[in-house]
Design an enzyme around this catalytic site. Structure first.
Site, PDB file in Angstrom:
ATOM      1  N   PHE A   1       0.839  -1.191   0.000  1.00  0.00           N
ATOM      2  CA  PHE A   1       0.000   0.000   0.000  1.00  0.00           C
ATOM      3  C   PHE A   1       0.870   1.236   0.000  1.00  0.00           C
ATOM      4  O   PHE A   1       2.075   1.172   0.264  1.00  0.00           O
ATOM      5  CB  PHE A   1      -0.923  -0.010   1.236  1.00  0.00           C
ATOM      6  CG  PHE A   1      -2.382   0.050   0.883  1.00  0.00           C
ATOM      7  CD1 PHE A   1      -2.985  -0.973   0.188  1.00  0.00           C
ATOM      8  CD2 PHE A   1      -3.150   1.142   1.261  1.00  0.00           C
ATOM      9  CE1 PHE A   1      -4.333  -0.908  -0.140  1.00  0.00           C
ATOM     10  CE2 PHE A   1      -4.499   1.204   0.948  1.00  0.00           C
ATOM     11  CZ  PHE A   1      -5.094   0.182   0.250  1.00  0.00           C
TER      12      PHE A   1
ATOM     13  N   HIS B   1      -8.126  11.977  -2.263  1.00  0.00           N
ATOM     14  CA  HIS B   1      -7.635  10.653  -2.670  1.00  0.00           C
ATOM     15  C   HIS B   1      -7.222  10.723  -4.138  1.00  0.00           C
ATOM     16  O   HIS B   1      -7.933  11.308  -4.956  1.00  0.00           O
ATOM     17  CB  HIS B   1      -8.739   9.618  -2.481  1.00  0.00           C
ATOM     18  CG  HIS B   1      -8.271   8.197  -2.591  1.00  0.00           C
ATOM     19  ND1 HIS B   1      -7.914   7.628  -3.794  1.00  0.00           N
ATOM     20  CD2 HIS B   1      -8.085   7.238  -1.657  1.00  0.00           C
ATOM     21  CE1 HIS B   1      -7.535   6.380  -3.585  1.00  0.00           C
ATOM     22  NE2 HIS B   1      -7.639   6.112  -2.291  1.00  0.00           N
TER      23      HIS B   1
ATOM     24  N   LEU C   1     -14.731   6.008  -5.459  1.00  0.00           N
ATOM     25  CA  LEU C   1     -13.367   5.634  -5.102  1.00  0.00           C
ATOM     26  C   LEU C   1     -12.879   4.412  -5.878  1.00  0.00           C
ATOM     27  O   LEU C   1     -13.594   3.437  -6.031  1.00  0.00           O
ATOM     28  CB  LEU C   1     -13.335   5.313  -3.596  1.00  0.00           C
ATOM     29  CG  LEU C   1     -12.012   4.858  -3.007  1.00  0.00           C
ATOM     30  CD1 LEU C   1     -11.006   5.991  -3.044  1.00  0.00           C
ATOM     31  CD2 LEU C   1     -12.217   4.385  -1.570  1.00  0.00           C
TER      32      LEU C   1
ATOM     33  N   GLU D   1      -6.742   2.275  -3.451  1.00  0.00           N
ATOM     34  CA  GLU D   1      -5.290   2.351  -3.562  1.00  0.00           C
ATOM     35  C   GLU D   1      -4.703   0.952  -3.770  1.00  0.00           C
ATOM     36  O   GLU D   1      -3.595   0.794  -4.276  1.00  0.00           O
ATOM     37  CB  GLU D   1      -4.741   2.960  -2.264  1.00  0.00           C
ATOM     38  CG  GLU D   1      -3.263   3.211  -2.273  1.00  0.00           C
ATOM     39  CD  GLU D   1      -2.861   4.139  -1.129  1.00  0.00           C
ATOM     40  OE1 GLU D   1      -3.435   5.234  -1.037  1.00  0.00           O
ATOM     41  OE2 GLU D   1      -1.997   3.761  -0.338  1.00  0.00           O
TER      42      GLU D   1
ATOM     43  N   ARG E   1      -0.535   9.816  -0.251  1.00  0.00           N
ATOM     44  CA  ARG E   1      -1.672  10.270  -1.059  1.00  0.00           C
ATOM     45  C   ARG E   1      -1.584  11.750  -1.413  1.00  0.00           C
ATOM     46  O   ARG E   1      -1.941  12.142  -2.524  1.00  0.00           O
ATOM     47  CB  ARG E   1      -2.981   9.990  -0.319  1.00  0.00           C
ATOM     48  CG  ARG E   1      -3.299   8.519  -0.308  1.00  0.00           C
ATOM     49  CD  ARG E   1      -4.551   8.230   0.471  1.00  0.00           C
ATOM     50  NE  ARG E   1      -4.883   6.809   0.348  1.00  0.00           N
ATOM     51  CZ  ARG E   1      -5.871   6.208   0.995  1.00  0.00           C
ATOM     52  NH1 ARG E   1      -6.629   6.902   1.810  1.00  0.00           N
ATOM     53  NH2 ARG E   1      -6.104   4.926   0.822  1.00  0.00           N
TER      54      ARG E   1
ATOM     55  N   HIS F   1     -11.838  12.948   0.239  1.00  0.00           N
ATOM     56  CA  HIS F   1     -11.902  11.570   0.728  1.00  0.00           C
ATOM     57  C   HIS F   1     -11.937  11.403   2.244  1.00  0.00           C
ATOM     58  O   HIS F   1     -12.652  10.557   2.760  1.00  0.00           O
ATOM     59  CB  HIS F   1     -10.718  10.794   0.172  1.00  0.00           C
ATOM     60  CG  HIS F   1     -10.692   9.349   0.520  1.00  0.00           C
ATOM     61  ND1 HIS F   1     -11.718   8.492   0.176  1.00  0.00           N
ATOM     62  CD2 HIS F   1      -9.793   8.590   1.190  1.00  0.00           C
ATOM     63  CE1 HIS F   1     -11.420   7.268   0.601  1.00  0.00           C
ATOM     64  NE2 HIS F   1     -10.277   7.306   1.242  1.00  0.00           N
TER      65      HIS F   1
ATOM     66  N   ARG G   1      -3.154  11.093   5.951  1.00  0.00           N
ATOM     67  CA  ARG G   1      -3.324   9.721   6.413  1.00  0.00           C
ATOM     68  C   ARG G   1      -2.783   8.744   5.384  1.00  0.00           C
ATOM     69  O   ARG G   1      -3.010   8.911   4.190  1.00  0.00           O
ATOM     70  CB  ARG G   1      -4.802   9.426   6.651  1.00  0.00           C
ATOM     71  CG  ARG G   1      -5.071   7.979   6.996  1.00  0.00           C
ATOM     72  CD  ARG G   1      -6.506   7.742   7.354  1.00  0.00           C
ATOM     73  NE  ARG G   1      -7.438   7.847   6.235  1.00  0.00           N
ATOM     74  CZ  ARG G   1      -7.584   6.936   5.269  1.00  0.00           C
ATOM     75  NH1 ARG G   1      -6.837   5.852   5.252  1.00  0.00           N
ATOM     76  NH2 ARG G   1      -8.483   7.113   4.321  1.00  0.00           N
TER      77      ARG G   1
END
Lengths: 424, 562
Positions: free
Chosen positions: B113, B231, B241, B244, B275, B340, B375
């Protein structure tokens, strides 16, 4: 942007009036959803139009509804497609979806005059639509098999959630949990992930024909949830769960295999497949349920294999007293069931559904002619050789994948040719 | 008056986890949610949940990635707690029945990720949030004797006693419109974020910042409200969305020329940079004319093996097919940065305690702060669970410790009056609620988004203040009791405007660029002046600004490159 006419079945509980139809003109891109059209009405015209919704992306499961009679999610149905469907229905039958849906109003008989009035009005419009290709209205109704609370909002608690809790919907492992994770077959987790993909929208419940006939049927969503535990190697009460679901007269054998829930499900959970998995596992466990559900299913398999078509009288006998061949030993219950089915048979004869009287005598039913029987046998053979679970998370859509494989093979071949050419 | 030791408002992951943790302590728990719990927005978390559980991985590595991701605005004591407790939480979830992906040995498997130095994201296909939330809901049903569920109850105001402690909440039963004053010794706000303040957003229609506004209105401090995550991969227009996880599985980002532009912006991590970094890169490509005419760039998932796409990215195959008409296994899909996540929120300590005794907060509503300026993907689920659990446990401990006090009926009367006022506005007397929401969302997306400057934020603030006035006379059509969604929408508008005002004020105040706050007029991070949190408190003249220190334990701020 394009203009659409949506026809919404409304019910305002505080008005003192019964349900009624209301049409709204909306203007939006064809790729936007039916939910978007409702929100446009709500935002711009009538804030009292009630519809549960939240994510707009087919994740939260709030906006279950019927669109042109088909259960699904409002957010996942594109308005352009809904229009095409409404037009097709009008063209094919000369009846608009609006008319076809009207009889549902009969659920509230005291309001039938209202519905009739609407129906008559539509009948004229519908015929015009069919002949001159004027767009038929897109019909939007609350989900079926559930009491309506207000407009498109239904009472899911009394129907869906109560049944959901009925299947003990939590993991029941035995003993202490391991220090780390449970070690399980990776495919088993993917397998039950199909059931986990259920968003509890109720579309399958809304479409379920068995539930229409038997409101106590546990239903497709709750049974799909049950499979999520039966298929989970960490659950220790698999046997107990299967016995429970097989013995319940409204349990797994109450499903009539109609595929409606598979069509309705917006998440490809295929609830009926999960029910069939439960049945298979119940069979493997050797559960001879008091509903004779398992033996009934086996009787189907056996008779079709033998004769190619369904021998109804043989089915009854085989279901309740399997293993005939001259050794017919029906139990007391079987006799009772067979006698009990006589009125059904008579009704069948009277209505012309059962045309061949000899068919009532077990064993008289004929086999398929010529090679047809061999074709049936071949199907059985194929099924036995491909005795594997089909799961979307493991394999993707079957057709899609076959296509992809063919394409890959083609690309490889083309690549190899190109290489050859390059080297020469 | 319904009475519980601990009352949880919101039934997404944070709320459900808090309720279960409180029930474990043996106290009586009520959980209130304006929608049925399984409709909560935690559902939408697709990609997974981070934990340093693999051999060779360490909580320190996870913590450092999180801190770097936060652009050093995250509080390191809180991040340490979150990353240390993560592995145990994952195992707990697994034991409860979450169907986590397994590797070939049958053990928990991971995926890569963004912003992470190791593959430490645990997942269930791309329905991780849904899968975890449904399993927690199973547990709520299992423990229904200890946990009362109030499904479809809409909370309008917190009750504060004469000692300034939180002792209850006013809630409307959506099904019949009755207003109830609930009494509790501890109240936990876990109402999610405020994405609906922006339009478009990936967030659900229910994400209207209710918890943040309710806490703010009774005097709790808010923190980091300027930090709003865009995002990198959302569908243009609708804002849906694309996880990711797609980039985690190897998908590329391409501009209209077909260039893999992340080479320029983050040569090491490429598409898997933080992000904020990826969103800025995309927006720069778009602004400088290298995007597509529809104001997007492309996400190319065709480079991921098809079998893997079907197994691990099935949900976005459906999103592509149903909402964009694109088969993502065959062609790139057009995406852009979109609103997001709310990094800021109600200021809490590591046990979820706010400035007001008895009032707790967890999940996206809260700001602990573990996310700081940005985040990391797959840290939000972790945040909800770790701090949901800790809030629940501490709220239960408080409930056992104190006597509690009866909330005054006054707060209920005030809320009845507020609703009567909305109902009394004649049709056409002002603007429609929906019009105000639209103007708010479009303004915020234009002025307080990926790139910001003083003039733009100031303009947005003025619009928000005008809309606040207009909201006072905004009218609704439905004046009934049963499922009056129109009325709830008007109350939500008030919540959204409070959230928007706080974000504008904080964004205007922070004169530097850090994480999601990128000021074109102050393009550099300025640790000397701005390595601190901006706190906001409600006054009659709007939000009052104060500052609090960022907790640094062992990671001194460094330049941030990917």
């Amino acid at each position: 942007m394009a203009d659409y006419k949506i026809k919404v079945r409304r019910f305002q509980p505080e008005s003192g009036e019964g349900p009624y139809w209301e049409e709204f003109n909306v203007d939006l891109e064809p790729s936007l959803s039916v939910l978007d059209s409702l929100l446009q009405v709500k935002d711009g015209e009538d804030g009292s139009l009630a519809v549960r919704c939240s994510c707009r992306a087919a994740i939260c499961g709030s906006c279950g509804m019927k669109i042109n009679g088909q259960s699904g999610l409002g957010c996942k149905t594109q308005i352009g497609e809904a229009q095409e469907q409404a037009n097709k229905m009008a063209a094919a039958t000369g009846v608009t979806a609006a008319e076809a849906s009207s009889p549902i109003g009969a659920q509230a008989p005291e309001q039938s005059h209202l519905v009739r009035a609407a129906g008559q009005e539509e009948a004229g419009a519908g015929r015009t639509a069919a002949t001159t290709e004027v767009a038929a209205p897109i019909v939007i109704e609350p989900m079926g098999n559930m009491p309506v609370v207000k407009d498109l909002i239904t009472d899911m608690e009394s129907t869906h959630w109560t049944k959901f809790r009925r299947v003990t919907p939590w993991l029941l492992p035995h003993g202490e949990a391991p220090e780390r994770e449970y070690i399980v077959d990776p495919e088993s987790m993917l397998d039950i992930t199909q059931s986990m993909a259920c968003i509890q929208c109720g579309a399958c419940v809304s479409s379920c024909l068995s539930m229409e006939a038997d409101p106590d049927f546990i239903g497709p969503a709750a049974l799909a949830k049950a499979y999520r535990f039966v298929g989970d190697p960490r659950d220790a009460e698999t046997k107990e769960r299967l016995h429970d679901l097989a013995e319940d007269p409204h349990g797994i054998y109450d499903c009539t295999h109609c595929f409606s829930c598979i069509d309705a499900c917006p998440k490809d959970v295929a609830p009926m497949d999960q029910i069939m998995r439960l049945r298979r596992k119940a069979g493997e466990e050797g559960i001879e349920d008091s509903n004779s559900g398992h033996s009934h299913e086996m009787a189907f398999v056996k008779i079709i294999e033998k004769k190619g078509t369904l021998d109804e009288s043989g089915l009854l006998q085989e279901s309740f007293a399997p293993g005939i061949k001259g050794k017919l030993k029906p139990s007391k219950r079987a006799i009772k069931e067979m006698l009990g089915s006589i009125p059904t048979a008579i009704r069948g004869i009277k209505t012309g559904k059962m045309r061949s009287l000899p068919k009532l005598i077990p064993g008289v039913h004929h086999k398929l002619p010529g090679g047809a029987q061999d074709d049936v046998k071949a199907i059985y053979k194929h099924a036995e050789e491909h005795n594997e679970e089909f799961n979307l998370y493991i394999k993707g859509d079957e057709g899609e994948l076959a296509e992809l494989e063919a394409e890959d093979a083609f690309e490889e071949k083309a690549g190899a040719q190109a290489n050859e050419e390059a080297s020469s | 008056m319904p009475t519980h030791d601990v009352l949880v408002i919101g039934a997404g992951l944070a709320g459900q986890r808090a309720a279960l943790a409180a029930a474990e302590e043996g106290v009586s728990v009520g959980i209130i949610s304006k929608v049925h719990p399984v409709r909560s927005h935690s559902n939408a978390a697709q990609g997974g949940i981070n934990a340093a559980l693999n051999p060779g991985d360490s909580w320190e590595s996870h913590a450092f990635d999180t801190i770097k991701g936060s652009d050093y605005l995250g509080d390191q004591d809180a991040i340490e707690i979150m990353t240390r407790e993560a592995p145990e939480e994952i195992l707990h979830l697994e034991h409860l029945g979450v169907t986590f992906h397994r590797n070939e040995e049958g053990k928990l498997g991971t995926r890569a990720f963004g912003g992470a130095s190791a593959a430490r994201t645990y997942y269930v296909a791309d329905i991780t949030g849904q899968a975890i939330m449904h399993v927690l809901y199973e547990q709520l049903m299992k423990y229904s004797e200890q946990i009362a569920r109030y499904e479809e109850w809409f909370s309008t105001a917190l009750a504060i006693d004469e000692n300034g402690e939180c002792c209850g909440v006013v809630t409307r039963n959506v099904a019949d419109g009755s207003m109830e004053l609930f009494e509790a010794k501890s109240v936990i706000l876990a109402c999610g974020g405020n994405g609906q303040v922006w339009k478009p957003t990936t967030n659900a229609l229910i994400c209207t910042g209710d918890g943040i506004a309710m806490a703010y209105r009774v005097g709790a401090k808010l923190m980091d409200m300027e930090m709003i995550q865009y995002h990198p991969t959302t569908l243009a227009g609708k804002g849906f969305l694309i996880t990711e996880g797609a980039r985690g599985e190897g998908a590329h980002l391409l501009n209209a020329k077909g260039e893999r532009f992340m080479e320029t912006y983050a040569p090491n991590k490429m598409e898997l940079a933080s992000r904020d970094v990826v969103s800025r890169a995309e927006q720069t490509e778009i602004n400088e004319g290298r995007g597509f005419p529809d104001g997007t760039v492309a996400l190319d998932i065709t480079v991921v093996p098809k079998k893997r796409v079907h197994e691990a990215l099935r949900e976005i195959v459906l999103v592509g097919r149903d909402f964009a008409g694109v088969d993502i296994t065959r062609e790139p899909i057009h995406i852009k940065p979109g609103n997001h996540y709310t990094m800021g929120g109600v200021k809490t300590d590591v046990d979820g305690r706010t400035d007001i005794p008895g009032l707790y907060s967890a999940g996206e509503t809260a700001c602990v702060s573990v996310h700081g300026g940005n985040r990391l993907g797959a840290n939000s689920l972790l945040d909800t669970l770790i701090f949901g659990r800790r809030s629940g446990a501490d709220a239960a401990a408080r409930a056992k410790r104190i006597e509690g006090s009866k909330p005054s009926r006054k707060v209920l009367e005030d809320e009845d009056a507020m609703i009567a006022d909305i109902n009394s506005r004649a049709n056409g007397s002002g603007r429609r609620v929906s019009e105000i929401k639209l103007e708010l969302g479009q303004t915020m997306d234009a002025k307080v988004a990926v790139f910001r400057d003083e003039a733009g934020i100031q303009e947005a603030l003025e619009v928000v203040q005008r809309l606040k006035e207009e909201a006072k006379s905004a009218y609704i059509d439905d004046h009934g009791s049963i499922f009056n969604q129109d009325l709830l929408g008007a109350i939500e508008l008030g919540y959204m405007l409070d959230n928007a005002e706080c974000t504008c004020v904080a964004a205007l105040e922070r004169k530097e660029s850090r994480g999601a706050q990128y000021r074109t007029d102050f393009p550099e991070r300025n640790d000397d002046e701005w390595l601190k949190h901006i706190d906001l408190e409600q006054t009659d003249d709007g939000p009052e600004i104060s500052y609090s220190e960022v907790t640094i334990t062992q990671w001194e701020p460094e330049a941030r490159t990917y």
